[in-house]
Every structure is written in C-alpha cells, then in structure tokens.
Design a protein around this motif. Sequence first.
Motif, PDB file in Angstrom:
ATOM      1  N   ALA A   1     -26.654 -14.043 -60.289  1.00 28.25           N
ATOM      2  CA  ALA A   1     -27.008 -14.995 -61.403  1.00 28.25           C
ATOM      3  C   ALA A   1     -26.807 -16.449 -60.516  1.00 28.25           C
ATOM      4  CB  ALA A   1     -25.984 -14.874 -62.473  1.00 28.25           C
TER       5      ALA A   1
ATOM      6  N   LEU B   1     -27.712 -10.306 -64.449  1.00 25.17           N
ATOM      7  CA  LEU B   1     -26.487  -9.513 -64.606  1.00 25.17           C
ATOM      8  C   LEU B   1     -26.892  -8.162 -65.169  1.00 25.17           C
ATOM      9  CD1 LEU B   1     -24.993 -12.443 -67.011  1.00 25.17           C
ATOM     10  CD2 LEU B   1     -24.346 -11.721 -64.331  1.00 25.17           C
TER      11      LEU B   1
ATOM     12  N   ARG C   1     -22.678  -9.599 -59.539  1.00 27.82           N
ATOM     13  CA  ARG C   1     -23.380 -10.053 -60.767  1.00 27.82           C
ATOM     14  C   ARG C   1     -23.207 -11.564 -60.823  1.00 27.82           C
ATOM     15  NH1 ARG C   1     -21.013  -5.713 -65.337  1.00 27.82           N
ATOM     16  NH2 ARG C   1     -22.470  -4.072 -64.820  1.00 27.82           N
TER      17      ARG C   1
ATOM     18  N   ILE D   1     -21.728 -18.305 -65.771  1.00 26.78           N
ATOM     19  CA  ILE D   1     -21.929 -17.065 -65.719  1.00 26.78           C
ATOM     20  C   ILE D   1     -20.648 -16.052 -65.783  1.00 26.78           C
ATOM     21  CG2 ILE D   1     -22.812 -15.537 -63.857  1.00 26.78           C
ATOM     22  CD1 ILE D   1     -24.126 -18.082 -62.567  1.00 26.78           C
TER      23      ILE D   1
ATOM     24  N   GLU E   1     -20.308 -14.955 -69.218  1.00 24.99           N
ATOM     25  CA  GLU E   1     -21.044 -13.912 -69.571  1.00 24.99           C
ATOM     26  C   GLU E   1     -20.656 -12.313 -68.991  1.00 24.99           C
ATOM     27  OE1 GLU E   1     -25.074 -14.880 -68.670  1.00 24.99           O
ATOM     28  OE2 GLU E   1     -24.731 -16.986 -69.446  1.00 24.99           O
ATOM     29  N   ILE E   2     -19.954 -12.504 -67.867  1.00 23.99           N
ATOM     30  CA  ILE E   2     -19.774 -11.148 -67.266  1.00 23.99           C
ATOM     31  C   ILE E   2     -18.544 -10.631 -67.868  1.00 23.99           C
ATOM     32  CG2 ILE E   2     -18.930 -10.144 -65.229  1.00 23.99           C
ATOM     33  CD1 ILE E   2     -20.562 -12.273 -63.558  1.00 23.99           C
TER      34      ILE E   2
END
Length: 379
Positions: free
Chosen positions: A372, A5, A368, A311, A314-315
Amino acid sequence: MTNPLDLPFNTDEMLLGLKPWIETESPTFDAASVNRMMDLVQYELAALGARVERIPGRMGLGDSVRATMPHKNTGQGGILLLGHLDTVHPIGTLEKLPFRREGNICYGPGLMDMKGGNYVYLDALRKLLAAGIETSLPVTVLFTPDEEIGTPSTRELIETEAKRHKYILVPEPARQDGGAVIGRYAIARFKLQTRGRPSHASWALKDGRSAIAEMAKSVAKIENMTTEDRSFSLGVFHAGQWVNCVSSVCDAEVLSMAKTQELLDEGVAMMLALNSDAGDVVMNVCQSVTRPVWEPDQPGTMAMLSIAQEIAGEIGFEMSGCSDGGGSDGNFTGSLGLATLDSIGVRGKGLHTLNEHIEVDSLVERARLAAALFCRLKA
C-alpha cells in the motif's frame, strides 16, 4: 485496480523464500559471504525484470546492489527502498541458531535485522508486478553491505542515491509496539589503543607496563560517563597473545549515542580528551564513523507516517511514530531532510543475539503495509 491490501500474500511461501536468505550467512567483515548474499538478491531482482547494477565494494567490504524496478517513468526519482544485507552473526551461527519455525515464531541469524524486512518489501513488489499494479512512483532498491559497522564504505552512495528520491523506506525491525521510527539519535564510534612495555610475566614482571591493565582501568571510566541522554559502551576488547608476556598493545572500540548533535559533540570531546602520552602507557583515541542526528517531526516524514497510519488502520493495527535510539542508514537520509520512514519491517525480538526471531504473522501484515505504501506515496 486491485486493492494492494488484497494481494495474495502467503506466510508459508514467504518463509520458504526467506530460508535461503537466512542460510546464506553474511557477517559484515566477511566480504565473500556478503557478496554471496548479494548474488542471491541480485538474481531475484533480475527475475522481477528490474535493471540491476552491482556496485563494487571498497575498504575490504562487500558489494552493493542497486535495482530500478519496471515503471513507465523509470529514470525519474520516486521511492527508495533502502536496506542492508550484512549481519552481526559470524559464519557458523546457523549451527546454534538454525532457521526454524515454532508456531508463530521463526528463528534465524539476521532474520529480524534486517533480512526479514527486506524480503517482505521485495515480496510486495513481486506481488504488485504479478497483479499488473503499477506503483504511483518509480521504485529503486538499494542494498548495502556495511550498516552493522556504521556504514563506512557506502554512506556517500546512500546519500547521493537518496537525494534523487522523494521518499525513503527503511524496513529495519519494527519497534516493540509495532511502530515506526521518524527520527534517530546521533551515534559515534571510537577506536582506542593502549601501548605499554612488554616483559616476561614471571621473572621480569616489574619491568613491564601492561596495556591490558591500563585499558581495563578505562572501561569503568568511559561507561560511567553515561547519562540519561548520552551513552558510552565499550564493546570490543582485543589484546595479548601469550599469558607469560606482559601485554604491550590493547585495542578496544566504544560506541556513543546521544539524543542531540550537541550532546554527541560534547561526548566526542570527552572521548578525545582521554588521549594521553603521559606515564608509561600511552592511550590513543580516534573517532571513526558517525551517524548524524535525525531530528523528528520533519514535514515530509510526518506526511509519510500519516499515510502509513491510515494503511495500518485498514490492516487492523495501530502504528505509532517516534524518535528512537540505535542507528540505521535512516540517520543519513533523515538528517538530510529527506522524507524517511524507518523501522517499518517485521516484528520480533532478540536482534543481535542467539535468540533472534520474528513474529511470523507480521510477514503478511508488513507485506500489505509495504504494497500500500508503494501505491499511495505520490508525487
């Protein structure tokens, strides 16, 4: 190991790389143009150190490109990145829809569907390789030339390749809420032809039997068969050469989409029942390509979605997942029971129109996500 990331994705750099992709127009029925697009991508994959194969086209359509990315377990099945490089836009569309950026919007034929998503996922592989990060599983890339017409020439290639892998990623455009597709409705295409009797359209009009008129009567009849769960759309209509001639032949094409295979099968029967040789004008209906239903909520696919959602969190965005209309090559892999995550490409609007565009900030977001996924999808 560097966090995928945190890789240095750059919007301006990606747009610069995308420009030649979009300016290499590649309408499905122009095999030479599609192959120029394949040339471009083949070079970029080779530059990444991939083992690249060019698979000759057939049925008068373009070639495919298959690339095996560098990996210690090369040759073993792992992750398949599956995309198409053909578009619906004819040569010359760039004159009306040039590649250009206006703030957070970037325009171009095929940018949303689906060159943008394909490029972003390749850029993720490029950045991973540059950073010395090895994906958890070997990655194979397969780009095909005929998705926009139902994949008549490469379905077998796609299914055979997909069976070698544990996961299939299809970077078709994201849904409007940014979510992924985890199932797709069934689709069938039909070719129709009416054959009448020619005559002079002035002094012998009564002697003719118009194929156009008969086909026109069928348009409303066919489209009125549409329900909430099954649709019919006549999207192609070709006939006539001279206005002073009663048309003797008219060709058309129909697309039908259904939420279940049973509904599609019923729809196929309804269309084939339109065949008729009674009267003065013959109606001939034949089924062409079909996309099978991809049932949602399959365990492997749902496990992939869960990883993607983690994921995405998290982004900094939410990723939903649902079954959707429209067709893609994900229909084939999903219907085989293979873990498939579809519509994980760029965000945008106006696909298949002269307003086709993407949201520029989705390039880095999706790169990203891609990086990931390549690292977190494990055996």
